[in-house]
Design an enzyme around this catalytic site. Structure first.
Site: not given
Length: 122
Positions: A14, A38
């Protein structure tokens, strides 16, 4: 069940994918119906298309992720601290992410924890 080593590798992939500016590589880590919140408290991005759009836009900022190891693993979840740096010197965001994994090793839920007290130089 996803092993701790697989979870740690997913976190490292990631970070590398984000820094390469490769939203497809990031999307490949997520289940088709995964959610990305997020930061926590904002509306989640649900599914590959929404997740791809979110990361493509985030990557266009030129931000870079710096993993503050070790990755912590418990049950089906990996927690990891990292900081985000930007082109402007002194700009930084300190973040903790949680990745919850499904049986197939794909991330089913991502939650990012940060707020104004975790931002400097803005």
């Amino acid at each position: 069940m996803t092993t701790p080593d697989q979870m740690v590798q997913a976190v490292k992939t990631y970070v590398a994918a984000f820094d390469k500016g490769d939203p497809e590589m990031v999307v490949g880590l997520f289940a088709p119906d995964a959610t990305v919140e997020d930061p926590v408290g904002t509306p989640p991005h649900v599914g590959h298309d929404a997740i791809r759009a979110f990361y493509a836009a985030s990557m266009q900022t030129g931000a870079k992720l710096h993993l503050d190891e070790p990755v912590r693993v418990a049950g089906d979840t990996a927690a990891f601290a990292f900081h985000v740096s930007f082109a402007k010197p002194g700009m930084r965001v300190d973040v903790i992410d949680l990745f919850q994994f499904g049986e197939d090793g794909k991330v089913v839920s991502m939650k990012a924890f940060f707020g104004p007290t975790n931002m400097t130089g803005f």
